[in-house]
Design a protein around this motif. Structure first.
Motif, short mmCIF file in Angstrom:
data_model
loop_
_atom_site.label_atom_id
_atom_site.label_comp_id
_atom_site.label_asym_id
_atom_site.label_seq_id
_atom_site.Cartn_x
_atom_site.Cartn_y
_atom_site.Cartn_z
N LYS A 133 -1.66 7.54 -21.26
CA LYS A 133 -3.46 7.94 -22.23
C LYS A 133 -3.83 6.89 -21.96
N ASN A 134 -2.88 5.42 -21.47
CA ASN A 134 -3.70 4.09 -21.03
C ASN A 134 -3.64 4.26 -19.08
N LEU A 135 -3.71 5.81 -18.38
CA LEU A 135 -3.61 4.98 -17.57
C LEU A 135 -2.31 4.44 -16.09
N ASP A 136 -1.13 4.00 -17.44
CA ASP A 136 -0.99 3.80 -16.35
C ASP A 136 0.17 4.89 -15.62
N LEU A 137 1.10 4.46 -14.70
CA LEU A 137 1.26 5.68 -13.71
C LEU A 137 2.75 5.47 -13.74
N ILE A 138 3.20 6.17 -14.10
CA ILE A 138 5.09 5.84 -13.56
C ILE A 138 5.64 7.10 -12.11
N PHE A 139 5.88 6.74 -11.18
CA PHE A 139 6.88 7.62 -10.35
C PHE A 139 7.73 7.31 -9.79
N HIS A 149 0.51 -1.39 0.20
CA HIS A 149 0.12 0.16 0.32
C HIS A 149 0.15 1.24 0.14
N MET A 150 0.45 2.24 -0.82
CA MET A 150 1.35 3.34 -1.01
C MET A 150 0.51 4.29 -0.20
N PRO A 151 0.97 4.79 0.72
CA PRO A 151 -0.10 5.85 1.51
C PRO A 151 0.52 6.80 0.72
N ILE A 152 -0.54 7.47 0.12
CA ILE A 152 -0.46 9.29 -0.32
C ILE A 152 -0.81 10.59 0.71
N ASP A 153 0.29 10.53 1.29
CA ASP A 153 0.34 11.45 2.57
C ASP A 153 1.37 12.74 2.04
N ASN A 154 2.01 13.27 3.01
CA ASN A 154 2.68 14.40 2.81
C ASN A 154 4.77 13.75 2.92
N ALA A 155 4.51 12.49 3.10
CA ALA A 155 5.72 12.06 3.34
C ALA A 155 6.26 11.39 2.12
N LEU A 156 4.95 10.62 0.95
CA LEU A 156 5.27 10.66 -0.08
C LEU A 156 5.99 11.59 -1.58
N LEU A 157 5.30 13.18 -0.95
CA LEU A 157 5.22 14.10 -2.16
C LEU A 157 6.48 14.45 -1.64
N HIS A 158 7.32 14.49 -0.36
CA HIS A 158 8.41 14.89 0.05
C HIS A 158 9.20 14.01 -0.87
N THR A 159 9.06 12.70 -1.13
CA THR A 159 10.50 12.36 -2.14
C THR A 159 9.79 12.16 -3.37
N LEU A 160 8.46 12.25 -3.82
CA LEU A 160 8.39 12.52 -5.19
C LEU A 160 8.79 14.08 -5.50
N GLY A 161 9.27 13.01 -6.77
CA GLY A 161 9.34 14.10 -8.15
C GLY A 161 8.78 14.69 -8.94
N SER A 162 7.53 13.41 -10.07
CA SER A 162 7.29 13.34 -10.33
C SER A 162 6.15 12.78 -10.69
N ILE A 163 4.93 12.70 -11.13
CA ILE A 163 4.30 10.99 -11.82
C ILE A 163 4.06 11.82 -13.62
N ILE A 164 4.34 10.60 -13.90
CA ILE A 164 3.89 10.85 -15.77
C ILE A 164 2.47 9.81 -15.56
N ILE A 165 1.23 10.16 -15.92
CA ILE A 165 0.63 9.48 -16.57
C ILE A 165 0.08 9.40 -18.03
N LYS A 224 0.14 20.27 -5.21
CA LYS A 224 -0.02 21.20 -4.80
C LYS A 224 1.62 20.83 -5.28
N TYR A 225 2.25 21.45 -6.53
CA TYR A 225 3.47 22.12 -6.41
C TYR A 225 4.76 19.85 -7.12
N VAL A 226 3.21 19.71 -7.55
CA VAL A 226 4.55 18.26 -7.57
C VAL A 226 3.66 17.93 -9.26
N PRO A 227 5.16 17.63 -10.34
CA PRO A 227 4.90 18.13 -11.94
C PRO A 227 3.90 16.83 -11.90
N ILE A 228 2.71 17.03 -12.92
CA ILE A 228 2.19 15.64 -13.28
C ILE A 228 1.99 15.76 -14.20
N ILE A 229 2.94 15.10 -15.37
CA ILE A 229 3.25 15.04 -16.20
C ILE A 229 1.87 14.57 -17.91
#
Length: 103
Positions: free
Chosen positions: A51-57, A33-49, A98-103
């Protein structure tokens, strides 16, 4: 400017999910389980979504987690999927970080 935008990341209070359920494609019994919380966002650089809804963190330390929807296992063989993805996810919702680049 980059340091400023990455210094503080906050999760909106009205997110409908608190975590993503990830299942390993090779070993279906391995669930994380990947918690979506402030700890994740402090280590996350970007998320690529994709077109077929695959996600790359992409994390700031260089680690990458590539995921695809769990429903893809009904259409494709696990051997085909694991060439590009390590995990499937079973729940995702549209959210704005907020402030996380989502491509």
């Amino acid at each position: 400017m980059l340091n400023q935008t990455h210094a503080l990341m906050e999760i909106p209070k009205n997110i409908s999910i608190k975590q993503l359920r990830l299942t390993n494609i090779t070993d279906r019994s391995k669930v994380k389980h990947m918690p979506i919380d402030n700890a994740l966002l402090h280590t996350l650089g970007s998320i690529i979504i994709g077109k077929n809804l695959d996600l790359i963190f992409i994390f700031r330390d260089g680690n990458v987690i590539s995921t695809c929807p769990e429903s893809w296992l009904q259409v494709q063989q696990p051997d085909q999927l694991k060439k590009n993805f390590e995990w499937t996810y079973s729940e995702w919702t549209q959210l704005w970080m907020k402030y996380v680049p989502i491509i």
